[in-house]
Design a protein around this motif. Structure first.
Motif, PDB file in Angstrom:
ATOM      1  N   ASP B 147       0.823  -1.220   0.000  1.00  0.00           N
ATOM      2  CA  ASP B 147       0.000   0.000   0.000  1.00  0.00           C
ATOM      3  C   ASP B 147       0.853   1.264   0.000  1.00  0.00           C
ATOM      4  O   ASP B 147       0.905   1.973  -0.994  1.00  0.00           O
ATOM      5  N   ILE B 151       1.518   3.721  -3.158  1.00  0.00           N
ATOM      6  CA  ILE B 151       1.015   5.099  -3.166  1.00  0.00           C
ATOM      7  C   ILE B 151       2.153   6.066  -3.481  1.00  0.00           C
ATOM      8  O   ILE B 151       2.014   6.958  -4.328  1.00  0.00           O
ATOM      9  N   SER B 154       3.092   6.016  -7.042  1.00  0.00           N
ATOM     10  CA  SER B 154       2.045   6.620  -7.886  1.00  0.00           C
ATOM     11  C   SER B 154       2.169   8.134  -7.927  1.00  0.00           C
ATOM     12  O   SER B 154       1.655   8.781  -8.846  1.00  0.00           O
ATOM     13  N   ILE B 213      -5.018   2.518  -0.632  1.00  0.00           N
ATOM     14  CA  ILE B 213      -4.635   2.984  -1.970  1.00  0.00           C
ATOM     15  C   ILE B 213      -5.771   3.796  -2.583  1.00  0.00           C
ATOM     16  O   ILE B 213      -5.557   4.880  -3.140  1.00  0.00           O
ATOM     17  N   VAL B 267      -7.133  -2.304  -8.850  1.00  0.00           N
ATOM     18  CA  VAL B 267      -6.023  -2.685  -7.960  1.00  0.00           C
ATOM     19  C   VAL B 267      -6.054  -4.198  -7.770  1.00  0.00           C
ATOM     20  O   VAL B 267      -7.088  -4.758  -7.412  1.00  0.00           O
TER      21      VAL B 267
END
Lengths: 357, 357
Positions: B147, B151, B154, B213, B267
């Motif tokens: 997670d 993140i 991203s 997420i 996801v």
């Protein structure tokens, strides 16, 4: 800032980064582009859409008068993409902060300004605190790969002995300015002289990345040594604007090592930048290794692309700079960046809502 | 909390995690261990050093009365390592927060409590806000690999199409409880029945990671599907407490997929857990892939070890939980974790100083 109105954004800079940032801001829910500022006089007064080749008029003229723009556009946040150093950025950022506007900057030195400009950093921090806004530096490197990701991975470590982070990229798509700054096409002797004269600079950001890691982990780094060595090609290589032959320089292998007072190398950052590394079988990548308990090693290949990712970070961190405590902030002092897929106002609310305004 | 006095820490739990946390707290500058709480009655009253096999007496008895401990020890922060669910953790965390003590918990559900226990999460958030302290869940997984690291990566993306994160680990060192919960040694038919009966649980934490997420990126995930499939070995494999033969189950391949309202898989989290994966040439690893602009793929091999890293995170996040805004917080709402190499009080000052007390 109203919770319902979009977040008002101005962009400073109309180069490749500024253009990408404007495009990305326009594509995101919850953000409103309310102004674009250019240093280049020939762009001022023309429509943003025309100047940046967006394919449509935006009804928004590029402006050259920052104070006037801020007074009329009343932005919540500015994305600053005009330069690399804090000294160069100072007048713009001072004006932004003076108008109570939060700032995300991609200027390399802003990633951790205390590393090279502690006096200006302290002044900027005081000014931002006084005006109740935050100033946050970001970028792929410095700002993410060779610092923030290393810091985040170290969070899983009980002990850290040393850190080595390597970023191998490909300069082939870049223009003549980058070729010169990395010494591409020189012979090795010319390269050494160009390093000495400052014409070959290598990577901008090592002192910032090392200082950011040291601050976040509490490493007692007392000295940083940088070396710039020529990458001499053994095969012909070609880039968009340049071809080289065996014996010529393909780029600059730039390394920085942070030592403690006992001369132990605690952080080693390695960033060879060259054209067509694949010609010699070199795989571009980001490689992060922490020697410690546990040992952690992560590799991403190809490397996270610099331009695309820097643009992304600048926009994705808008909620973060609006939510965080006022002052001069660095990446490890705010929540992790996250892709802005949903509405920016929702992202801001998730982080606790606006603090500055 | 004085800026000069060490940060006062209590640890709840005296299992493998609690023991590791106590050892790590004792090794860090700027932290003072002021109490240890055990659920197990037979440990209460004995010296912490003796119970945890530290090789020396600490002059600190393990206590079973949390309220009494808190009143006398006056901790700033508690590390909670007694259980997996928020319901099970509730009485302890309510008592801690009620005494104005910040909490870092490694209970899996605390990594993102709103995923499975929204009502309890809301109550806990309200209570923590009222008492002016933060409660923060952490751990290697959920909490970091599948997670927080996703993140953070991203953040370099302009667009995100889908995310696939895979963690392949090796259960060989674990004890009989873990073997049972992953179905090791069953035949495939028995495995299916054990999944149906709830005896085989697989990984605890997928709903939390997907919700974390989704919240951080603003992904509109409306449904999560989990599947647990047997990993049937084709070769003999052995673990510390178990040997299996071809045709038997080596572990549980547990997958969770988060879909949007249009049925698109946004996801996908994959976590096969088995004994001796190397016997079939399977390399343990953490593999994070974001399909988007840019595409980002990072792999760490071997995987970040679960126990060691969870202990590290729990301690390394002490400054973060003391500095962050009050309430129920998750990993993506506070600054990135960082190894605590220097003094914990310096780390706390870097993050803005104590907020709670």
């Amino acid at each position: 800032m109203s919770e319902l109105a979009p977040i008002r954004v101005v962009v400073l800079g109309t180069g490749a980064m500024g253009e990408g940032i404007v495009r990305l801001v326009l594509s995101k829910s919850g953000l409103a582009l309310v102004g674009v500022h250019a240093r280049r006089a020939e762009r001022v007064g023309r429509d943003v859409g025309e100047v940046l080749g967006l394919g449509e008029q935006l009804g928004l003229p590029v402006t050259g008068e920052l104070g006037t723009l801020l007074a009329s556009a009343r932005p919540d946040v500015a994305i600053h993409a005009t330069c690399s150093t804090i000294a160069d950025a100072w007048p713009e950022i001072e004006t932004l902060v003076g108008h109570g506007v939060a700032v995300v900057s991609i200027a390399e030195e802003l990633a951790f300004p205390a590393a090279r400009a502690p006096a200006l950093a302290a002044r900027l921090d005081a000014l931002a605190c006084e005006r109740g806004v935050a100033v946050l530096g970001t970028g792929v490197n410095p700002g993410l790969v060779l610092d923030l990701l290393v810091i985040a991975l170290s969070g899983a470590c009980q002990r850290v002995e040393s850190i080595t982070a390597t970023r191998v990229n490909d300069l082939s798509p870049y223009g003549p300015t980058v070729m010169r700054s990395q010494g591409v096409g020189l012979d090795p002797g010319e390269f050494e002289r160009a390093v000495a004269s400052g014409e070959v600079v290598g990577h901008i950001g090592f002192p910032e990345s090392i200082a950011a890691i040291a601050a976040a982990l509490g490493l007692a780094i007392t000295r940083v040594e940088e070396t710039r060595a020529p990458i001499v090609t053994t095969v012909p290589r070609r880039a968009r604007f340049r071809r080289i032959t065996p014996g010529q320089v393909a780029g600059c292998s730039h390394t920085a090592v942070g030592f403690d007072a006992h001369g132990r190398a605690l952080v080693r950052l390695v960033h060879p930048q060259q054209i067509e590394p694949a010609a010699e079988g070199i795989v571009t990548r980001d490689e992060l290794v922490i020697e410690g308990v546990p040992r952690i090693a992560f590799t991403g290949s190809p490397e996270i692309p610099g331009g695309v990712a820097t643009i992304a970070l600048a926009v994705n961190l808008i909620p973060h700079v609006l939510a965080c405590r006022p002052g001069l902030r660095s990446a490890a002092e705010v929540p992790v960046p996250a892709a802005l897929v949903g509405d920016a106002r929702t992202a801001l609310a998730r982080l606790g809502g606006p603090r500055g305004g």
